[in-house]
Scaffold this motif. Sequence first.
Motif, PDB file in Angstrom:
ATOM      1  N   LEU A 176       0.827  -1.215   0.000  1.00  0.00           N
ATOM      2  CA  LEU A 176       0.000   0.000   0.000  1.00  0.00           C
ATOM      3  C   LEU A 176       0.860   1.263   0.000  1.00  0.00           C
ATOM      4  CD1 LEU A 176      -2.968  -0.946   2.343  1.00  0.00           C
ATOM      5  CD2 LEU A 176      -3.038  -0.538  -0.130  1.00  0.00           C
ATOM      6  N   MET A 177       1.967   1.223   0.761  1.00  0.00           N
ATOM      7  CA  MET A 177       2.889   2.369   0.722  1.00  0.00           C
ATOM      8  C   MET A 177       3.493   2.513  -0.673  1.00  0.00           C
ATOM      9  SD  MET A 177       4.917   2.380   4.364  1.00  0.00           S
ATOM     10  CE  MET A 177       5.063   0.619   4.648  1.00  0.00           C
ATOM     11  N   PHE A 178       3.958   1.384  -1.216  1.00  0.00           N
ATOM     12  CA  PHE A 178       4.497   1.406  -2.577  1.00  0.00           C
ATOM     13  C   PHE A 178       3.449   1.933  -3.550  1.00  0.00           C
ATOM     14  CE2 PHE A 178       8.235  -1.796  -2.970  1.00  0.00           C
ATOM     15  CZ  PHE A 178       8.833  -1.278  -1.846  1.00  0.00           C
ATOM     16  N   SER A 179       2.227   1.484  -3.367  1.00  0.00           N
ATOM     17  CA  SER A 179       1.137   1.875  -4.256  1.00  0.00           C
ATOM     18  C   SER A 179       0.876   3.383  -4.204  1.00  0.00           C
ATOM     19  CB  SER A 179      -0.136   1.116  -3.874  1.00  0.00           C
ATOM     20  OG  SER A 179      -1.227   1.550  -4.631  1.00  0.00           O
ATOM     21  N   THR A 180       0.901   3.939  -3.003  1.00  0.00           N
ATOM     22  CA  THR A 180       0.665   5.376  -2.861  1.00  0.00           C
ATOM     23  C   THR A 180       1.740   6.177  -3.585  1.00  0.00           C
ATOM     24  OG1 THR A 180      -0.456   5.023  -0.751  1.00  0.00           O
ATOM     25  CG2 THR A 180       0.365   7.244  -1.190  1.00  0.00           C
ATOM     26  N   VAL A 181       2.993   5.801  -3.366  1.00  0.00           N
ATOM     27  CA  VAL A 181       4.096   6.475  -4.057  1.00  0.00           C
ATOM     28  C   VAL A 181       3.959   6.287  -5.570  1.00  0.00           C
ATOM     29  CG1 VAL A 181       6.600   6.440  -4.442  1.00  0.00           C
ATOM     30  CG2 VAL A 181       5.688   6.318  -2.116  1.00  0.00           C
ATOM     31  N   ALA A 182       3.707   5.048  -5.973  1.00  0.00           N
ATOM     32  CA  ALA A 182       3.604   4.750  -7.405  1.00  0.00           C
ATOM     33  C   ALA A 182       2.422   5.461  -8.050  1.00  0.00           C
ATOM     34  CB  ALA A 182       3.495   3.239  -7.617  1.00  0.00           C
ATOM     35  N   MET A 183       1.303   5.584  -7.332  1.00  0.00           N
ATOM     36  CA  MET A 183       0.130   6.246  -7.897  1.00  0.00           C
ATOM     37  C   MET A 183       0.403   7.729  -8.156  1.00  0.00           C
ATOM     38  SD  MET A 183      -3.854   6.137  -6.648  1.00  0.00           S
ATOM     39  CE  MET A 183      -3.317   5.535  -5.103  1.00  0.00           C
ATOM     40  N   LEU A 184       1.023   8.367  -7.194  1.00  0.00           N
ATOM     41  CA  LEU A 184       1.360   9.780  -7.390  1.00  0.00           C
ATOM     42  C   LEU A 184       2.369   9.947  -8.528  1.00  0.00           C
ATOM     43  CD1 LEU A 184       1.566  10.817  -3.636  1.00  0.00           C
ATOM     44  CD2 LEU A 184      -0.258  11.394  -5.267  1.00  0.00           C
ATOM     45  N   TRP A 185       3.371   9.082  -8.558  1.00  0.00           N
ATOM     46  CA  TRP A 185       4.368   9.105  -9.626  1.00  0.00           C
ATOM     47  C   TRP A 185       3.712   8.806 -10.969  1.00  0.00           C
ATOM     48  CZ3 TRP A 185       8.345  11.081 -11.582  1.00  0.00           C
ATOM     49  CH2 TRP A 185       9.152  10.440 -12.514  1.00  0.00           C
ATOM     50  N   ASN A 186       2.779   7.849 -10.994  1.00  0.00           N
ATOM     51  CA  ASN A 186       2.076   7.471 -12.213  1.00  0.00           C
ATOM     52  C   ASN A 186       1.375   8.682 -12.832  1.00  0.00           C
ATOM     53  OD1 ASN A 186       0.573   6.208 -14.219  1.00  0.00           O
ATOM     54  ND2 ASN A 186      -0.572   4.912 -12.837  1.00  0.00           N
ATOM     55  N   MET A 187       0.631   9.410 -12.014  1.00  0.00           N
ATOM     56  CA  MET A 187      -0.096  10.568 -12.542  1.00  0.00           C
ATOM     57  C   MET A 187       0.856  11.637 -13.065  1.00  0.00           C
ATOM     58  SD  MET A 187      -3.414  10.908 -10.065  1.00  0.00           S
ATOM     59  CE  MET A 187      -2.512  10.875  -8.529  1.00  0.00           C
ATOM     60  N   LEU A 188       1.890  11.930 -12.291  1.00  0.00           N
ATOM     61  CA  LEU A 188       2.849  12.952 -12.700  1.00  0.00           C
ATOM     62  C   LEU A 188       3.632  12.514 -13.938  1.00  0.00           C
ATOM     63  CD1 LEU A 188       4.184  15.681 -12.076  1.00  0.00           C
ATOM     64  CD2 LEU A 188       5.768  14.446 -10.574  1.00  0.00           C
ATOM     65  N   PHE A 189       4.136  11.279 -13.919  1.00  0.00           N
ATOM     66  CA  PHE A 189       4.933  10.782 -15.038  1.00  0.00           C
ATOM     67  C   PHE A 189       4.111  10.724 -16.335  1.00  0.00           C
ATOM     68  CE2 PHE A 189       6.679   7.417 -17.718  1.00  0.00           C
ATOM     69  CZ  PHE A 189       7.987   7.866 -17.861  1.00  0.00           C
ATOM     70  N   ASN A 190       2.869  10.228 -16.259  1.00  0.00           N
ATOM     71  CA  ASN A 190       2.043  10.141 -17.457  1.00  0.00           C
ATOM     72  C   ASN A 190       1.673  11.519 -17.999  1.00  0.00           C
ATOM     73  OD1 ASN A 190       1.937   7.346 -17.980  1.00  0.00           O
ATOM     74  ND2 ASN A 190       0.508   7.089 -16.298  1.00  0.00           N
ATOM     75  N   TYR A 191       1.506  12.481 -17.128  1.00  0.00           N
ATOM     76  CA  TYR A 191       1.281  13.864 -17.564  1.00  0.00           C
ATOM     77  C   TYR A 191       2.490  14.357 -18.360  1.00  0.00           C
ATOM     78  CZ  TYR A 191       0.666  18.913 -17.291  1.00  0.00           C
ATOM     79  OH  TYR A 191       0.557  20.247 -17.612  1.00  0.00           O
ATOM     80  N   TRP A 192       3.691  14.110 -17.828  1.00  0.00           N
ATOM     81  CA  TRP A 192       4.918  14.500 -18.527  1.00  0.00           C
ATOM     82  C   TRP A 192       5.075  13.724 -19.834  1.00  0.00           C
ATOM     83  CZ3 TRP A 192       8.489  14.159 -13.653  1.00  0.00           C
ATOM     84  CH2 TRP A 192       8.345  15.321 -12.888  1.00  0.00           C
ATOM     85  N   PHE A 193       4.774  12.427 -19.808  1.00  0.00           N
ATOM     86  CA  PHE A 193       4.920  11.599 -21.011  1.00  0.00           C
ATOM     87  C   PHE A 193       3.961  12.053 -22.113  1.00  0.00           C
ATOM     88  CE2 PHE A 193       4.779   7.766 -23.627  1.00  0.00           C
ATOM     89  CZ  PHE A 193       6.112   7.412 -23.665  1.00  0.00           C
ATOM     90  N   ASP A 194       2.708  12.352 -21.740  1.00  0.00           N
ATOM     91  CA  ASP A 194       1.743  12.865 -22.717  1.00  0.00           C
ATOM     92  C   ASP A 194       2.245  14.174 -23.331  1.00  0.00           C
ATOM     93  OD1 ASP A 194       0.082  10.732 -22.168  1.00  0.00           O
ATOM     94  OD2 ASP A 194      -1.403  11.908 -21.055  1.00  0.00           O
ATOM     95  N   GLY A 195       2.814  15.044 -22.488  1.00  0.00           N
ATOM     96  CA  GLY A 195       3.363  16.309 -22.984  1.00  0.00           C
ATOM     97  C   GLY A 195       4.519  16.083 -23.950  1.00  0.00           C
ATOM     98  N   ALA A 196       5.377  15.126 -23.616  1.00  0.00           N
ATOM     99  CA  ALA A 196       6.498  14.799 -24.508  1.00  0.00           C
ATOM    100  C   ALA A 196       5.968  14.268 -25.832  1.00  0.00           C
ATOM    101  CB  ALA A 196       7.422  13.771 -23.852  1.00  0.00           C
ATOM    102  N   GLN A 197       4.924  13.452 -25.786  1.00  0.00           N
ATOM    103  CA  GLN A 197       4.363  12.924 -27.037  1.00  0.00           C
ATOM    104  C   GLN A 197       3.762  14.050 -27.878  1.00  0.00           C
ATOM    105  OE1 GLN A 197       1.330   9.920 -26.757  1.00  0.00           O
ATOM    106  NE2 GLN A 197       1.500   9.431 -28.921  1.00  0.00           N
ATOM    107  N   ARG A 198       3.073  14.976 -27.238  1.00  0.00           N
ATOM    108  CA  ARG A 198       2.506  16.104 -27.999  1.00  0.00           C
ATOM    109  C   ARG A 198       3.617  16.934 -28.641  1.00  0.00           C
ATOM    110  NH1 ARG A 198      -1.007  15.923 -23.848  1.00  0.00           N
ATOM    111  NH2 ARG A 198       0.061  17.494 -22.615  1.00  0.00           N
ATOM    112  N   ARG A 199       4.690  17.195 -27.893  1.00  0.00           N
ATOM    113  CA  ARG A 199       5.791  18.011 -28.430  1.00  0.00           C
ATOM    114  C   ARG A 199       6.579  17.279 -29.513  1.00  0.00           C
ATOM    115  NH1 ARG A 199       6.152  18.934 -23.183  1.00  0.00           N
ATOM    116  NH2 ARG A 199       7.967  17.632 -22.857  1.00  0.00           N
ATOM    117  N   LEU A 200       6.861  16.001 -29.293  1.00  0.00           N
ATOM    118  CA  LEU A 200       7.732  15.247 -30.201  1.00  0.00           C
ATOM    119  C   LEU A 200       6.969  14.486 -31.276  1.00  0.00           C
ATOM    120  CD1 LEU A 200      10.206  13.878 -27.503  1.00  0.00           C
ATOM    121  CD2 LEU A 200      10.487  15.902 -28.972  1.00  0.00           C
ATOM    122  N   GLY A 201       5.688  14.227 -31.057  1.00  0.00           N
ATOM    123  CA  GLY A 201       4.843  13.590 -32.053  1.00  0.00           C
ATOM    124  C   GLY A 201       5.138  12.123 -32.317  1.00  0.00           C
TER     125      GLY A 201
END
Length: 152
Positions: free
Chosen positions: A47-72
């Motif tokens: 559950l601790m791992f999950s909490t850290v991973a969930m927050l990281w998941n949201m932040l990382f995927n936001y950054w990844f989506d942005g990279a995909q939009r910029r780089l195509g």
Amino acid sequence: MNQPPQRSVCERIGHALAFEFIAVATSAPALALLMDKPLVQMGALTLMFSTVAMLWNMLFNYWFDGAQRRLGFHRGLWARLVHASLFELGLIVVLVPLAAWWLSISLLEALVLDIGLILFFLPYTVAFNWIYDVLRARWTGLGGSRSVSQTL
């Protein structure tokens, strides 16, 4: 250019919750069995791992989506492998010391544990996100009826 549609905060939360729920439900009992530790102790750790991973998941995927939009780039197999690998590397920085502390083991033992988890989570992350994207495209009408094999 193959750009993904923007995802709402609610969708990102739902995505992360689904990912982590399935992960905890499968990994806590497996870890308890493999490490001969009480399910409660391993459940709390996951559950601790999950909490850290969930927050990281949201932040990382936001950054990844942005990279995909910029780089195509297209979200084919290689992009998904890079996505999963970078995501897991980010988790190592936080989760290894947390596991060492919680289980009273060395950092090296915690790293070995984390490597074992990565061997599970790399394919799980790729598969979960791939299936999620295919289903999302169907639900939103943005992807027609393509199957997972057609997105390679």
